[in-house]
Design a protein around this motif. Structure first.
Motif, PDB file in Angstrom:
ATOM      1  N   SER A 169       0.825  -1.206   0.000  1.00 31.53           N
ATOM      2  CA  SER A 169       0.000   0.000   0.000  1.00 31.53           C
ATOM      3  C   SER A 169       0.860   1.256   0.000  1.00 31.53           C
ATOM      4  CB  SER A 169      -0.911   0.005   1.228  1.00 31.53           C
ATOM      5  OG  SER A 169      -1.643   1.212   1.311  1.00 31.53           O
ATOM      6  N   GLN A 170       1.921   1.262   0.813  1.00 33.73           N
ATOM      7  CA  GLN A 170       2.795   2.431   0.885  1.00 33.73           C
ATOM      8  C   GLN A 170       3.544   2.657  -0.430  1.00 33.73           C
ATOM      9  OE1 GLN A 170       3.384   4.871   3.396  1.00 33.73           O
ATOM     10  NE2 GLN A 170       1.396   4.022   3.941  1.00 33.73           N
ATOM     11  N   ALA A 171       4.030   1.580  -1.031  1.00 37.80           N
ATOM     12  CA  ALA A 171       4.738   1.717  -2.303  1.00 37.80           C
ATOM     13  C   ALA A 171       3.813   2.261  -3.384  1.00 37.80           C
ATOM     14  CB  ALA A 171       5.323   0.370  -2.729  1.00 37.80           C
ATOM     15  N   GLN A 172       2.605   1.740  -3.458  1.00 39.98           N
ATOM     16  CA  GLN A 172       1.661   2.209  -4.463  1.00 39.98           C
ATOM     17  C   GLN A 172       1.184   3.626  -4.170  1.00 39.98           C
ATOM     18  OE1 GLN A 172       0.963   0.716  -7.341  1.00 39.98           O
ATOM     19  NE2 GLN A 172       2.427  -0.884  -6.767  1.00 39.98           N
ATOM     20  N   PHE A 196       4.162  -2.635 -10.675  1.00 40.46           N
ATOM     21  CA  PHE A 196       5.231  -2.693  -9.674  1.00 40.46           C
ATOM     22  C   PHE A 196       6.047  -1.404  -9.648  1.00 40.46           C
ATOM     23  CE2 PHE A 196       9.550  -3.941  -8.306  1.00 40.46           C
ATOM     24  CZ  PHE A 196       9.253  -4.515  -7.077  1.00 40.46           C
ATOM     25  N   THR A 197       6.256  -0.801 -10.801  1.00 49.55           N
ATOM     26  CA  THR A 197       7.083   0.409 -10.890  1.00 49.55           C
ATOM     27  C   THR A 197       6.271   1.693 -10.979  1.00 49.55           C
ATOM     28  OG1 THR A 197       7.190   0.421 -13.320  1.00 49.55           O
ATOM     29  CG2 THR A 197       8.815  -0.946 -12.155  1.00 49.55           C
ATOM     30  N   GLY A 198       4.947   1.598 -10.920  1.00 45.98           N
ATOM     31  CA  GLY A 198       4.134   2.799 -11.087  1.00 45.98           C
ATOM     32  C   GLY A 198       4.313   3.423 -12.453  1.00 45.98           C
ATOM     33  N   HIS A 199       4.554   2.575 -13.462  1.00 46.40           N
ATOM     34  CA  HIS A 199       4.822   2.996 -14.847  1.00 46.40           C
ATOM     35  C   HIS A 199       6.139   3.766 -14.987  1.00 46.40           C
ATOM     36  CE1 HIS A 199       0.566   1.957 -15.539  1.00 46.40           C
ATOM     37  NE2 HIS A 199       0.908   1.825 -16.812  1.00 46.40           N
ATOM     38  N   LEU A 200       7.000   3.692 -13.962  1.00 44.16           N
ATOM     39  CA  LEU A 200       8.319   4.307 -14.107  1.00 44.16           C
ATOM     40  C   LEU A 200       9.242   3.444 -14.951  1.00 44.16           C
ATOM     41  CD1 LEU A 200       8.938   5.868 -10.585  1.00 44.16           C
ATOM     42  CD2 LEU A 200       8.085   6.945 -12.666  1.00 44.16           C
ATOM     43  N   ASN A 201       8.750   2.303 -15.395  1.00 48.70           N
ATOM     44  CA  ASN A 201       9.489   1.544 -16.406  1.00 48.70           C
ATOM     45  C   ASN A 201       9.484   2.300 -17.737  1.00 48.70           C
ATOM     46  OD1 ASN A 201       6.683   0.960 -16.300  1.00 48.70           O
ATOM     47  ND2 ASN A 201       6.940  -0.844 -17.572  1.00 48.70           N
ATOM     48  N   PHE A 202       8.536   3.245 -17.906  1.00 45.65           N
ATOM     49  CA  PHE A 202       8.531   4.158 -19.053  1.00 45.65           C
ATOM     50  C   PHE A 202       9.222   5.466 -18.637  1.00 45.65           C
ATOM     51  CE2 PHE A 202       4.973   1.386 -20.166  1.00 45.65           C
ATOM     52  CZ  PHE A 202       5.142   1.210 -21.529  1.00 45.65           C
ATOM     53  N   GLN A 203      10.428   5.350 -18.098  1.00 43.14           N
ATOM     54  CA  GLN A 203      11.101   6.513 -17.538  1.00 43.14           C
ATOM     55  C   GLN A 203      11.441   7.556 -18.606  1.00 43.14           C
ATOM     56  OE1 GLN A 203      12.371   8.580 -14.206  1.00 43.14           O
ATOM     57  NE2 GLN A 203      11.569   6.496 -14.175  1.00 43.14           N
ATOM     58  N   ILE A 204      11.777   7.113 -19.801  1.00 42.34           N
ATOM     59  CA  ILE A 204      12.120   8.060 -20.865  1.00 42.34           C
ATOM     60  C   ILE A 204      10.924   8.940 -21.186  1.00 42.34           C
ATOM     61  CG2 ILE A 204      12.725   8.277 -23.313  1.00 42.34           C
ATOM     62  CD1 ILE A 204      14.388   5.691 -22.977  1.00 42.34           C
ATOM     63  N   GLU A 205       9.785   8.310 -21.414  1.00 41.72           N
ATOM     64  CA  GLU A 205       8.570   9.067 -21.742  1.00 41.72           C
ATOM     65  C   GLU A 205       8.164   9.969 -20.579  1.00 41.72           C
ATOM     66  OE1 GLU A 205       9.254   6.176 -24.594  1.00 41.72           O
ATOM     67  OE2 GLU A 205       9.008   5.793 -22.432  1.00 41.72           O
ATOM     68  N   HIS A 206       8.320   9.447 -19.359  1.00 46.71           N
ATOM     69  CA  HIS A 206       7.962  10.252 -18.188  1.00 46.71           C
ATOM     70  C   HIS A 206       8.837  11.490 -18.079  1.00 46.71           C
ATOM     71  CE1 HIS A 206       6.979  11.566 -14.219  1.00 46.71           C
ATOM     72  NE2 HIS A 206       8.187  11.260 -13.747  1.00 46.71           N
ATOM     73  N   HIS A 207      10.120  11.361 -18.362  1.00 46.03           N
ATOM     74  CA  HIS A 207      11.008  12.514 -18.258  1.00 46.03           C
ATOM     75  C   HIS A 207      10.786  13.510 -19.390  1.00 46.03           C
ATOM     76  CE1 HIS A 207      14.111  12.430 -15.020  1.00 46.03           C
ATOM     77  NE2 HIS A 207      13.474  11.298 -14.778  1.00 46.03           N
ATOM     78  N   PRO A 216      -0.347  11.761 -18.154  1.00 42.75           N
ATOM     79  CA  PRO A 216      -0.842  10.642 -17.351  1.00 42.75           C
ATOM     80  C   PRO A 216      -0.121   9.361 -17.742  1.00 42.75           C
ATOM     81  CG  PRO A 216      -2.667  11.964 -18.156  1.00 42.75           C
ATOM     82  CD  PRO A 216      -1.439  12.461 -18.851  1.00 42.75           C
ATOM     83  N   ARG A 217       0.279   8.597 -16.760  1.00 38.77           N
ATOM     84  CA  ARG A 217       1.158   7.453 -17.026  1.00 38.77           C
ATOM     85  C   ARG A 217       0.507   6.365 -17.874  1.00 38.77           C
ATOM     86  NH1 ARG A 217       0.881   3.574 -11.830  1.00 38.77           N
ATOM     87  NH2 ARG A 217       0.182   5.048 -10.264  1.00 38.77           N
ATOM     88  N   HIS A 218      -0.814   6.297 -17.880  1.00 38.93           N
ATOM     89  CA  HIS A 218      -1.454   5.274 -18.698  1.00 38.93           C
ATOM     90  C   HIS A 218      -1.322   5.555 -20.193  1.00 38.93           C
ATOM     91  CE1 HIS A 218      -4.741   8.188 -19.111  1.00 38.93           C
ATOM     92  NE2 HIS A 218      -4.833   8.255 -17.791  1.00 38.93           N
ATOM     93  N   ASN A 219      -0.782   6.719 -20.541  1.00 40.15           N
ATOM     94  CA  ASN A 219      -0.594   7.062 -21.955  1.00 40.15           C
ATOM     95  C   ASN A 219       0.856   6.946 -22.427  1.00 40.15           C
ATOM     96  OD1 ASN A 219      -3.292   7.607 -22.541  1.00 40.15           O
ATOM     97  ND2 ASN A 219      -3.139   9.728 -21.832  1.00 40.15           N
TER      98      ASN A 219
END
Length: 437
Positions: free
Chosen positions: A164-167, A368-379, A385-388
């Motif tokens: 719960s805390q991680a999410q 598990f990563t909160g979509h931070l596996n798409f770190q390039i797109e996030h940066h 929104p991470r679902h995109n």
């Protein structure tokens, strides 16, 4: 030299004045800061202390073109430009306004993403995410209440609460980036509740720290996430520089080993707690302190009767200890193995690609990563929104191919392994340079 360059902060400003890049770069000191946004030249020397994202993130672009960072961080640009207007002192001269192809292509991709509707959040996605966080919070307590406090239910409850805390951490990250609601103030309100009420941390502290990381990722003295030279040295250049100056007191050639002892285990339970408390008290962020107090009142109210005061505190620290491992491995897998350097003022696309990498997408990896596996797109698009991310990723890859930039994607295990490999390599560089120079 541009017209009226000297003394702009204290004299009448002529908005028709034009400036060269040499003029702008002269204003990058502690008390004198100019930035360029969409060819406008702005004197932000006094504004930096009132900047909602903190003075450092704006200071990092003093004397530079901050257009892409400005666009990336501010979803409501019309509102923000109202604050910018009084700060404008002129424009870049026509000969200084020419953009490189890579800059133009990146800005075109941003426009394309907006036209595709990729900055519009799906409320159902985030509602379900928050619901599963709250459900886990309740379930963790119910396990102890129903089954007692023996080792088996205790460990099960700790695992549930850690999840719960991680999410919650990933969700507050979304809110901090203003990507959950279309209205910024709604993001801010819920951000305070999630990071403060559910995680006992400060929203102001998170913004102050995290936006610096996004503005200049893996840049020495500008990214706080890699500013730990008295414990760890990252990249290829920092270790050699420190060794040549005979600096440092840690056995950095063993940092890949002691990382397991003082990195993941201690970051959240010790360092972040201390830094959080110091930040809110010294900067007098009493609202954030009140949310932290609310968290602990809630925690001890529910777990005190089951475990006693010390038992409730012990459970809290154990959960933080477990969460810290989750947090560190996920957040560092995208950056530590990448380029770490001084600021060479790269364009936005190159800056982010040199400092970030991705992890393969899957239902588990995304969660598990909160979509931070798409770190390039996030940066590249921090308010998206991470679902995109998966929708814009093919377009980012094409742009990287066009401009010869490496778009790295790893397995989850491979990304974790590369943290250790990178630490070992950097430590060995320090050792070799220290003992042979």
């Amino acid at each position: 030299m541009g017209k009226g360059q000297q003394g702009q902060s204290s004299t009448q400003v002529n908005l028709d004045d034009t400036y060269s890049w040499d003029d702008v770069k002269e204003h990058s000191s502690k008390t004198d800061k100019w930035v360029v946004i969409e060819n406008g030249v702005y004197d932000v020397s006094k504004w930096v202390t009132r900047h909602p994202g903190g003075f450092k993130v704006l200071s990092h672009y003093a004397g530079e073109d901050a257009t892409d960072a400005f666009v990336a961080f501010h979803p409501d640009k019309t509102k923000v430009k109202k604050y910018l207007k009084p700060l404008r002192i002129g424009f870049l001269s026509p000969e200084s306004s020419t953009k490189s192809e890579i800059v133009s292509d990146m800005r075109s991709l941003r426009t394309q993403a907006e036209e595709m509707g990729l900055f519009k959040p799906r409320m159902g996605f985030y509602a379900a995410h928050l619901a599963h966080i709250l459900a886990l919070e309740v379930l963790g307590w119910m396990v102890l209440w129903f089954y007692g406090t023996g080792w088996s239910p205790y460990l099960l409850a700790a695992a549930i609460l850690t999840t719960s805390q991680a999410q919650s951490g990933w969700f507050q990250h979304d809110l901090g980036h203003l990507s959950v609601f279309s209205q910024s103030r709604w993001n801010h309100w819920l951000h305070n509740f999630v990071i403060g009420g559910l995680k006992a941390a400060s929203a102001h502290w998170w913004n102050y720290r995290h936006f610096q990381h996004h503005a200049k990722p893996n840049i020495v003295k500008k990214d706080p996430d890699i500013t730990m030279p008295y414990l760890f040295l990252f990249g290829e250049k920092m270790p050699i520089k420190w060794a040549s100056q005979k600096r440092g007191f840690m056995p950095y050639n063993y940092q890949q080993g002691y990382f397991f002892l003082i990195g993941p285990p201690l970051l959240l339970p010790i360092y972040f707690h201390t830094e959080n408390l110091y930040h809110v008290i010294t900067k007098r962020i009493w609202t954030d302190l009140a949310w932290t107090v609310f968290f602990f009142v809630r925690w001890f109210y529910f777990y005190g009767p089951l475990l006693g005061g010390l038992g409730a505190l012990g459970l809290y620290m154990f959960v933080r200890f477990l969460e810290s491992h989750w947090f560190v491995w996920v957040t560092q897998m995208n950056h530590i193995p990448m380029e770490v350097d001084n600021d060479t003022q790269k364009d936005w696309l190159s800056l982010q690609l040199h400092a970030t990498c991705n992890v393969e997408p899957s239902a588990f990896n995304d969660w598990f990563t909160g979509h931070l596996n798409f770190q390039i797109e996030h940066h590249l698009f921090p308010t998206m929104p991470r679902h995109n991310y998966a929708k814009i990723a093919p377009h980012v890859k094409s742009l990287c191919i066009k401009h010869g930039l490496s778009y790295q994607t790893k397995t989850l295990l491979g990304a974790f392994t590369d943290i250790v490999r990178s630490l070992k390599s950097s430590g060995q560089l320090w050792y070799d340079a220290y003992h042979h120079t």
